[in-house]
Structure formats: structure tokens, C-alpha cells
Design a protein around this motif. Structure first.
Motif, mmCIF file in Angstrom:
data_model
loop_
_atom_site.group_PDB
_atom_site.id
_atom_site.type_symbol
_atom_site.label_atom_id
_atom_site.label_comp_id
_atom_site.label_asym_id
_atom_site.label_seq_id
_atom_site.Cartn_x
_atom_site.Cartn_y
_atom_site.Cartn_z
ATOM 1 N N LEU A 3 0.851 -0.988 -0.160
ATOM 2 C CA LEU A 3 -0.396 -0.008 0.319
ATOM 3 C C LEU A 3 0.757 1.412 0.784
ATOM 4 N N VAL A 4 1.933 1.747 0.569
ATOM 5 C CA VAL A 4 2.902 2.282 0.415
ATOM 6 C C VAL A 4 3.681 3.403 -1.046
ATOM 7 N N LYS A 5 3.615 4.400 -1.150
ATOM 8 C CA LYS A 5 4.044 4.724 -2.099
ATOM 9 C C LYS A 5 5.466 5.485 -2.368
ATOM 10 N N GLY A 6 6.111 5.036 -1.450
ATOM 11 C CA GLY A 6 7.370 5.244 -0.881
ATOM 12 C C GLY A 6 8.321 4.572 -0.348
ATOM 13 N N PRO A 7 9.237 4.902 -0.094
ATOM 14 C CA PRO A 7 10.710 4.432 1.115
ATOM 15 C C PRO A 7 10.082 3.839 2.424
ATOM 16 N N VAL A 8 9.353 3.265 3.559
ATOM 17 C CA VAL A 8 9.511 3.387 4.947
ATOM 18 C C VAL A 8 10.694 3.371 5.420
ATOM 19 N N ASP A 9 10.819 4.576 6.026
ATOM 20 C CA ASP A 9 12.691 4.136 6.614
ATOM 21 C C ASP A 9 12.771 5.656 7.502
ATOM 22 N N SER A 10 12.021 6.561 7.408
ATOM 23 C CA SER A 10 12.365 7.365 8.677
ATOM 24 C C SER A 10 11.120 8.386 9.086
ATOM 25 N N TRP A 11 10.506 8.197 10.334
ATOM 26 C CA TRP A 11 9.432 9.182 10.820
ATOM 27 C C TRP A 11 9.142 10.652 9.924
ATOM 28 N N ALA A 12 9.428 10.554 8.693
ATOM 29 C CA ALA A 12 9.098 11.155 7.682
ATOM 30 C C ALA A 12 8.176 11.295 7.451
ATOM 31 N N VAL A 13 7.476 9.695 6.697
ATOM 32 C CA VAL A 13 6.673 9.364 6.738
ATOM 33 C C VAL A 13 5.277 9.954 6.985
ATOM 34 N N LEU A 14 5.654 10.116 8.369
ATOM 35 C CA LEU A 14 4.413 10.986 9.365
ATOM 36 C C LEU A 14 4.687 12.377 9.457
ATOM 37 N N PHE A 15 5.909 12.603 9.016
ATOM 38 C CA PHE A 15 6.218 15.027 9.773
ATOM 39 C C PHE A 15 6.462 15.449 8.488
ATOM 40 N N ASP A 16 6.523 14.566 7.996
ATOM 41 C CA ASP A 16 7.374 15.760 6.355
ATOM 42 C C ASP A 16 6.309 15.321 5.149
ATOM 43 N N PRO A 17 5.033 16.086 5.082
ATOM 44 C CA PRO A 17 3.938 15.546 3.985
ATOM 45 C C PRO A 17 4.747 15.461 2.188
ATOM 46 N N ALA A 18 6.131 16.182 2.261
ATOM 47 C CA ALA A 18 6.707 15.860 0.603
ATOM 48 C C ALA A 18 7.708 13.598 1.213
ATOM 49 N N LYS A 19 7.232 13.880 2.229
ATOM 50 C CA LYS A 19 7.726 11.833 1.745
ATOM 51 C C LYS A 19 6.344 10.910 2.526
ATOM 52 N N SER A 20 5.498 11.795 2.633
ATOM 53 C CA SER A 20 4.090 11.478 2.949
ATOM 54 C C SER A 20 4.269 9.613 2.046
ATOM 55 N N VAL A 21 4.052 8.723 3.056
ATOM 56 C CA VAL A 21 3.435 7.498 1.895
ATOM 57 C C VAL A 21 2.381 6.862 1.721
#
Ligand code: N2P
Length: 342
Positions: free
Chosen positions: A138-156
Motif C-alpha cells: 500500500l505504501v507509495k515510497g520508502p518507509v525508513d524515517s519518521w518523515a513519513v508522518l511529519f514531512d508531507p513531501a515524504k508521505s507514503v
């Protein structure tokens, strides 16, 4: 005749008020955190009944204890960082170790924890980590950082935040490069803004059990999760993965403690002692997917080589314990109240 009549009145009255029997052990635990057979085996062995209530939010559990719940239960299972506060308030007993001979079965790193020196008030039950669980389909990109929650540009994809305040704020602090225990006002101000924004973009807050259920159901692509809950979700769906974000995360223990007001402390001691038998400890960890603090149980642990439950040294090096912040907790509570209100 009159006596007969009195009995007729009394019997329904007696059965209407649920009497808490001496042979009943009342436990307040995290949800999905003790296998059914471990409970049933103790009931049979001791000819007692266990009454289990569960929670998902430790702060709500503390509030319940403070509102009178401390006389409703005998035994609680609670996060490491809360033991100090419960001990200072006298809510939990100073333990008599002579009643827990199996205390000797605890590994040395668990017998004398920093949050409760010499395990004066608590005995470690399980340990684990808090990281990100996601669905690789389901994810659209890598999940290796809390950025997936906190940075809209890194949302997956759609995500859930965790109900446990200290963990969720700790994740934001690590994302900022700070300690999970920082009470620095500038850092906490940034945490507040990060969480308000993340909350707005999220599918809401969820407790550990609920989070993995929503992940399995496809309502979220990534969730903040506890290692064992994630491990069990992975068994249900191999597309579920669990990762410790590169910025680091928490490692924690949950401990058993006896409430000072418990009239059944003797039974509670027996239960603690039972959980420390290597076979029982193995059954607990095999059932719920968390780490055991009992080394003699390790040979019986099915997933003893699984890095989700027993992370390798390089991952462990990135993990930090949540500390008992005492007065510093007020600053956390203030930020969290604002996040919840927005
Ligand atoms: C189990 C919750 C795990 C406890 N559902 C986190 N400390």
C-alpha cells in the motif's frame, strides 16, 4: 415461615451484588498482551478466577487508577516510565522478593532497571520497541524515517498516530534529532507544530492493537506500532513490515506491580512468580510476540532469531528508553493537550 420469607428476599440481593471473592485475581493490562492459555493454566492450578481489564492508553489507565481504580485491581502491567510516579504516590507496593523466588530467573539487565533500582516496586514482564509498521503493498515510497508522518513531501500514504503520548511525542523528538526525553521548550514547541500538522493529515490516533488491525484492514498504509503487535500482524499478512526509523526510536519494558490497596496481594505475588517460570515466560512471549526478560526461556522461544522482536546490535544502538520525567512531564502534557484540542 417468616425465616423462609427472609431467605427469599436475601437470595436475589446476594446474587445481585457481584462479590469480589478472595479467589479472584483482578488484572489491569494492555490489550492483547497476555495469552489466554497462560491465564487459564493459572486459574486451574490455583483454583482461582482471573478477571482481566485492558487499556490502550497508559495515561488514561493512570487516570482510572487515580479515580478509584486502584482498589478495583490487584495487579497492573504498566510502562517502565510510569513506575516511579506510581511508587512515589504509594499506589503500588514495595515488593517482598521472598514471595517471588523466581525473581532469580530475570536476566541481569532486567533485574535492576534504572527506572526502579533493584526492582523495588516492579518486575519486568516483557520488552519491545516502538517503530513503524506498514503494508508494502500500500505504501507509495520508502518507509525508513519518521518523515513519513511529519514531512508531507515524504508521505507514503494514509497513516495513524499512536495514542500513547510519550511514544508519539518521542517519535517527533527523534525526528528532530532530539532525545525522546528532551524537555527543551524550543524542541517541544516544534514537536507541537509537527504533531498538529501530522494530526490534520492523519487518519487519527489509535492504540497499539487498533493500529495494526486498521493496517491489516487497509485503512492505513503505515502506523506507529509496538514490535509484538506488528510481529503478530506480519504473521497474518506477510505484506506487513516493521522498521525502526533511521532517526532512532524507543526500547521499553512493561512491568508487573501490585496495587497497595489490593486485598489479594498474596495471589498477585503467586501470579508474578508463575509468569517468571521459564516455560510460562516462553508461552507468554510465543503468544504475544514480545521479548522475554527470562534467559532460561530463550531456547523455547520460537522467534528467538527474529529481528523484529530481538533487534540486532546496530538497531539496538539507535534505541532509547523513555525516562520518568517527574516535573518535566507537565511540559509534555501541555503540548499534548494542545495537539488533542486542535
Ligand atoms: C500490547 C501493547 C504493548 C505495550 N498491545 C507497549 N508498551
Amino acid at each position: 415461615m417468616r425465616r423462609w420469607f427472609a431467605l427469599l428476599v436475601l437470595i436475589p440481593l446476594l446474587t445481585a451484588c457481584p462479590k469480589q471473592g478472595a479467589s479472584e485475581l483482578r488484572i489491569y493490562n494492555w490489550s492483547d498482551y497476555m495469552p489466554e492459555d497462560v491465564i487459564r493454566d493459572f486459574e486451574q492450578r490455583e483454583k482461582v478466577k482471573i478477571v482481566l481489564d485492558t487499556y490502550d492508553d497508559p495515561e488514561a489507565m493512570i487516570s482510572k487508577l487515580e479515580a478509584g481504580g486502584d482498589s478495583e485491581y490487584d495487579l497492573i502491567i504498566v510502562s517502565d516510565y510510569l513506575i516511579g510516579q506510581l511508587a512515589r504516590k504509594g499506589t503500588i507496593l514495595e515488593l517482598d522478593k521472598s514471595k517471588i523466588p523466581n525473581f532469580a530467573n530475570l536476566g541481569p539487565e532486567f533485574a535492576d532497571p534504572a527506572y526502579d533500582p533493584q526492582s523495588k516496586h516492579s518486575v519486568v514482564y516483557q520488552w519491545g520497541t516502538t517503530g513503524l509498521a506498514y503494508r508494502e503493498d500500500l505504501v507509495k515510497g520508502p518507509v525508513d524515517s519518521w518523515a513519513v508522518l511529519f514531512d508531507p513531501a515524504k508521505s507514503v500514504g494514509p497513516f495513524l498516530l499512536l495514542t500513547e503520548m510519550r511514544e508519539q511525542m518521542g517519535a517527533a523528538l527523534r525526528y528532530l534529532g532530539e532525545s525522546v526525553n528532551s524537555t527543551d521548550p524550543a524542541a517541544l514547541e516544534k514537536v507541537k507544530n509537527l504533531l498538529i500538522d501530522a494530526k490534520r493529515r492523519s487518519r487519527g490516533f489509535a492504540g497499539g492493537t487498533d493500529a495494526v488491525q486498521q493496517l491489516l484492514g487497509g485503512n492505513a498504509a503505515v502506523v506507529v506500532a509496538y514490535s509484538g503487535d506488528a510481529f503478530r500482524a506480519m504473521e497474518e499478512n506477510p505484506k506487513v513490515k516493521y522498521v525502526i526509523p533511521k532517526e532512532g526510536a524507543t526500547r521499553w519494558t512493561d512491568s508487573l506491580a501490585i496495587l497497595s490497596k489490593s486485598p489479594r496481594a498474596e495471589l498477585a505475588y503467586k501470579f508474578i512468580n508463575y509468569l517468571l517460570e521459564p516455560e510460562v515466560a516462553a508461552k507468554v512471549s510465543n503468544g504475544i510476540g514480545y521479548g522475554t526478560p527470562v534467559p532460561a526461556a530463550m531456547p523455547m522461544i520460537e522467534a528467538k532469531d527474529d529481528p523484529v522482536i530481538y533487534p540486532p546490535a546496530e538497531v539496538q544502538a539507535k534505541l532509547e528508553f523513555l525516562a520518568d520525567l517527574e516535573e518535566g512531564l507537565n511540559a509534555f502534557n501541555a503540548v499534548w493537550a494542545e495537539v488533542k484540542a486542535r
